[in-house]
Design an enzyme around this catalytic site. Structure first.
Site, PDB file in Angstrom:
ATOM      1  N   HIS A 131     -13.692  62.332  43.661  1.00 39.85           N
ATOM      2  CA  HIS A 131     -13.738  63.709  43.128  1.00 39.85           C
ATOM      3  C   HIS A 131     -14.066  63.748  41.624  1.00 39.85           C
ATOM      4  O   HIS A 131     -14.262  64.818  41.072  1.00 39.85           O
ATOM      5  CB  HIS A 131     -12.465  64.508  43.468  1.00 39.85           C
ATOM      6  CG  HIS A 131     -11.229  64.117  42.740  1.00 39.85           C
ATOM      7  ND1 HIS A 131     -10.080  64.883  42.759  1.00 39.85           N
ATOM      8  CD2 HIS A 131     -10.943  63.040  41.966  1.00 39.85           C
ATOM      9  CE1 HIS A 131      -9.155  64.291  42.037  1.00 39.85           C
ATOM     10  NE2 HIS A 131      -9.643  63.169  41.543  1.00 39.85           N
ATOM     11  N   ASP A 185     -10.238  47.835  38.027  1.00 37.28           N
ATOM     12  CA  ASP A 185     -10.411  49.000  37.144  1.00 37.28           C
ATOM     13  C   ASP A 185     -10.938  48.471  35.818  1.00 37.28           C
ATOM     14  O   ASP A 185     -11.093  47.253  35.638  1.00 37.28           O
ATOM     15  CB  ASP A 185      -9.064  49.733  36.951  1.00 37.28           C
ATOM     16  CG  ASP A 185      -9.219  51.204  36.551  1.00 37.28           C
ATOM     17  OD1 ASP A 185      -9.761  51.466  35.458  1.00 37.28           O
ATOM     18  OD2 ASP A 185      -8.784  52.072  37.321  1.00 37.28           O
ATOM     19  N   GLY A 240     -13.711  45.455  35.549  1.00 36.03           N
ATOM     20  CA  GLY A 240     -15.158  45.547  35.661  1.00 36.03           C
ATOM     21  C   GLY A 240     -15.572  46.990  35.856  1.00 36.03           C
ATOM     22  O   GLY A 240     -14.728  47.896  35.849  1.00 36.03           O
ATOM     23  N   ASP A 241     -16.874  47.177  36.033  1.00 39.90           N
ATOM     24  CA  ASP A 241     -17.430  48.508  36.250  1.00 39.90           C
ATOM     25  C   ASP A 241     -17.641  48.674  37.755  1.00 39.90           C
ATOM     26  O   ASP A 241     -18.391  47.895  38.359  1.00 39.90           O
ATOM     27  CB  ASP A 241     -18.775  48.598  35.495  1.00 39.90           C
ATOM     28  CG  ASP A 241     -19.416  49.958  35.631  1.00 39.90           C
ATOM     29  OD1 ASP A 241     -19.035  50.718  36.556  1.00 39.90           O
ATOM     30  OD2 ASP A 241     -20.305  50.262  34.822  1.00 39.90           O
ATOM     31  N   PHE A 242     -16.973  49.668  38.360  1.00 39.89           N
ATOM     32  CA  PHE A 242     -17.064  49.768  39.825  1.00 39.89           C
ATOM     33  C   PHE A 242     -18.446  50.196  40.302  1.00 39.89           C
ATOM     34  O   PHE A 242     -18.716  50.186  41.498  1.00 39.89           O
ATOM     35  CB  PHE A 242     -15.916  50.558  40.443  1.00 39.89           C
ATOM     36  CG  PHE A 242     -15.636  51.967  39.958  1.00 39.89           C
ATOM     37  CD1 PHE A 242     -16.631  52.859  39.635  1.00 39.89           C
ATOM     38  CD2 PHE A 242     -14.296  52.407  39.896  1.00 39.89           C
ATOM     39  CE1 PHE A 242     -16.335  54.165  39.246  1.00 39.89           C
ATOM     40  CE2 PHE A 242     -13.985  53.702  39.494  1.00 39.89           C
ATOM     41  CZ  PHE A 242     -15.012  54.580  39.167  1.00 39.89           C
TER      42      PHE A 242
HETATM   43  C1  LIG Z   1      -8.533  59.727  38.197  1.00 42.04           C
HETATM   44  S1  LIG Z   1      -8.100  58.070  37.786  1.00 42.04           S
HETATM   45  C2  LIG Z   1      -7.353  57.555  39.315  1.00 42.04           C
HETATM   46  C3  LIG Z   1      -6.424  56.407  39.126  1.00 42.04           C
HETATM   47  C4  LIG Z   1      -5.664  55.973  40.389  1.00 42.04           C
HETATM   48  N1  LIG Z   1      -6.560  55.611  41.476  1.00 42.04           N
HETATM   49  C5  LIG Z   1      -4.676  57.036  40.819  1.00 42.04           C
HETATM   50  O1  LIG Z   1      -4.968  57.795  41.738  1.00 42.04           O
HETATM   51  O2  LIG Z   1      -3.605  57.146  40.201  1.00 42.04           O
HETATM   52  C6  LIG Z   1      -9.688  57.291  37.802  1.00 42.04           C
HETATM   53  C7  LIG Z   1      -9.660  55.804  37.518  1.00 42.04           C
HETATM   54  O3  LIG Z   1     -11.004  55.291  37.578  1.00 42.04           O
HETATM   55  C8  LIG Z   1     -11.181  54.357  36.542  1.00 42.04           C
HETATM   56  N2  LIG Z   1     -12.620  54.265  36.248  1.00 42.04           N
HETATM   57  C9  LIG Z   1     -13.444  55.253  35.820  1.00 42.04           C
HETATM   58  N3  LIG Z   1     -14.702  54.798  35.711  1.00 42.04           N
HETATM   59  C10 LIG Z   1     -14.682  53.487  36.083  1.00 42.04           C
HETATM   60  C11 LIG Z   1     -15.689  52.474  36.208  1.00 42.04           C
HETATM   61  N4  LIG Z   1     -16.977  52.754  35.932  1.00 42.04           N
HETATM   62  N5  LIG Z   1     -15.325  51.245  36.627  1.00 42.04           N
HETATM   63  C12 LIG Z   1     -14.015  50.954  36.931  1.00 42.04           C
HETATM   64  N6  LIG Z   1     -13.007  51.891  36.838  1.00 42.04           N
HETATM   65  C13 LIG Z   1     -13.353  53.134  36.419  1.00 42.04           C
HETATM   66  C14 LIG Z   1     -10.357  54.910  35.391  1.00 42.04           C
HETATM   67  O4  LIG Z   1     -10.033  53.904  34.449  1.00 42.04           O
HETATM   68  C15 LIG Z   1      -9.136  55.457  36.124  1.00 42.04           C
HETATM   69  O5  LIG Z   1      -8.112  54.501  36.236  1.00 42.04           O
END
Ligand SMILES: C[S@@+](CC[C@H](N)C(=O)[O-])C[C@H]1O[C@@H](n2cnc3c(N)ncnc32)[C@H](O)[C@@H]1O
Length: 327
Positions: free
Chosen positions: A232, A189, A213-215
């Site tokens: 979503h 994350d 990192g950036d996913f």
């Molecule tokens: C809606 S939350 C879901 C968190 C977790 N999977 C849960 O269900 O409790 C979305 C997650 O995606 C991460 N996120 C958003 N954009 C991202 C990116 N470009 N790279 C890595 N993580 C990212 C956010 O930091 C956040 O933790």
């Protein structure tokens, strides 16, 4: 019976819960009956205005009144406390926060233009906003955690190395690793997302690492890649980009698990209202959407996956596990 006026006034209930939680009332009221004046002194509030808020909490069944003027938290109100096993405290703080509140106020504009309400109001996407607001980011991370741990008991782990992509503070991964002593995990994350993860993953730290990192650039390799509550948040093209990265990182014979609400084929399905409300929330917050099973199948196919199975709803929630294999 449904009541349109009550529905239109629904925002008031939301802000009453928010104000009570923001002032810290649930914690104090849980310690036993207290007068409005004593409570006002404790939480530094105006005594008359606080008494009026307490009356509102009583009529909403969140607090009880012990006449003539003492108040306590009701059984129904207990999940407003931090540390309650089914706490919704952070969700209440997130939903009532002025930034979230303003975004919901732009729903009409979002429907008119198709533009995400959050971006319209705040001038940048939610996750960029969170990156620069430590307080809101902390509330968001905890709100995401509420309810996430329970999902682990329903998740089948067909492989050794589990990568939770966008796994936030590691609640799901910690619960999965606790249930599967032979598995090892990678939490992936942003740095803001994993800020609290070392503490959450403490008991499984020897089988787990945290990567930031950036996913959209790349995700770590694994036998099982989990995307919980991630797709979503994004539009179809962006999801396919993310899924292609997951496809590259999935080891031979591995499985992708997409864990989130699945929009039912009929609006009369029991879970429909929960999924539809979540879909509107995505229009407000991120520009993503909730998807039907055929929509998931199409997204997955576009990224080189085959949808292999969709679970029952997890514990009666609208969430399902959509499982896919590499082609
Ligand atoms: C809606 S939350 C879901 C968190 C977790 N999977 C849960 O269900 O409790 C979305 C997650 O995606 C991460 N996120 C958003 N954009 C991202 C990116 N470009 N790279 C890595 N993580 C990212 C956010 O930091 C956040 O933790």
């Amino acid at each position: 019976m449904k009541n349109l006026s009550a529905m239109a006034f629904g925002f008031a209930g939301s802000q009453i819960l928010y104000a009570a939680t923001k002032l810290g009332l649930p914690e104090v009221l849980a310690r036993g009956p207290i007068t409005a004046d004593a409570l006002a002194a404790r939480v530094e509030a105006d005594p008359d205005a606080l008494r009026r808020l307490l009356r509102a909490l009583v009529v909403l069944d969140v607090a009880i009144e012990i006449p003539p003027d003492r108040y306590a938290l009701s059984a129904f109100g207990q999940p407003l406390r931090e540390g309650h096993p089914r706490s919704i405290r952070s969700s209440v703080l997130l939903l009532g926060d002025p930034a979230t509140w303003q975004a919901w106020g732009a729903l009409t504009s979002a429907v008119r233009t198709g533009e995400t309400a959050w971006d319209h109001v705040h001038g940048r996407p939610l996750f960029e906003h969170l990156a620069s607001s430590q307080e809101l980011s902390g509330i968001f991370n905890t709100a995401m955690r509420e309810g996430t741990g329970q999902v682990a008991e329903f998740v089948r782990i067909p492989g050794r190395t589990v990568v939770d992509v966008g796994g936030g503070n590691g609640t799901l991964l910690a619960a999965i690793l606790a249930r599967h002593p032979d598995a090892e995990g990678v939490l992936f994350d942003s740095a803001e997302g994993t800020a609290d993860a070392p503490a959450v993953l403490r008991d499984v730290a020897d089988r787990c690492r945290i990567e930031n990192g950036d996913f959209f650039d790349a995700v770590p390799d694994g036998d099982v890649i989990i995307l919980k509550g991630i797709l979503h948040d994004w539009d179809d093209d962006t999801c396919v980009r993310l899924l292609r990265g997951c496809r590259k990182s999935l080891r031979p014979g591995g499985r992708l698990l997409v864990i989130e609400p699945v929009m039912p084929g009929s609006l009369s399905a029991p879970e429909a209202s929960g999924v539809v409300m979540s879909d509107i929330a995505m229009l407000v917050y991120t520009g993503g959407r909730e998807r039907t099973q055929p929509e998931f199948a199409a997204l997955l196919a576009a990224a080189g996956f085959t949808l292999t199975q969709v679970s029952e709803r997890l514990g009666g929630s609208p969430i399902r596990v959509v499982e896919a294999a590499g082609d």
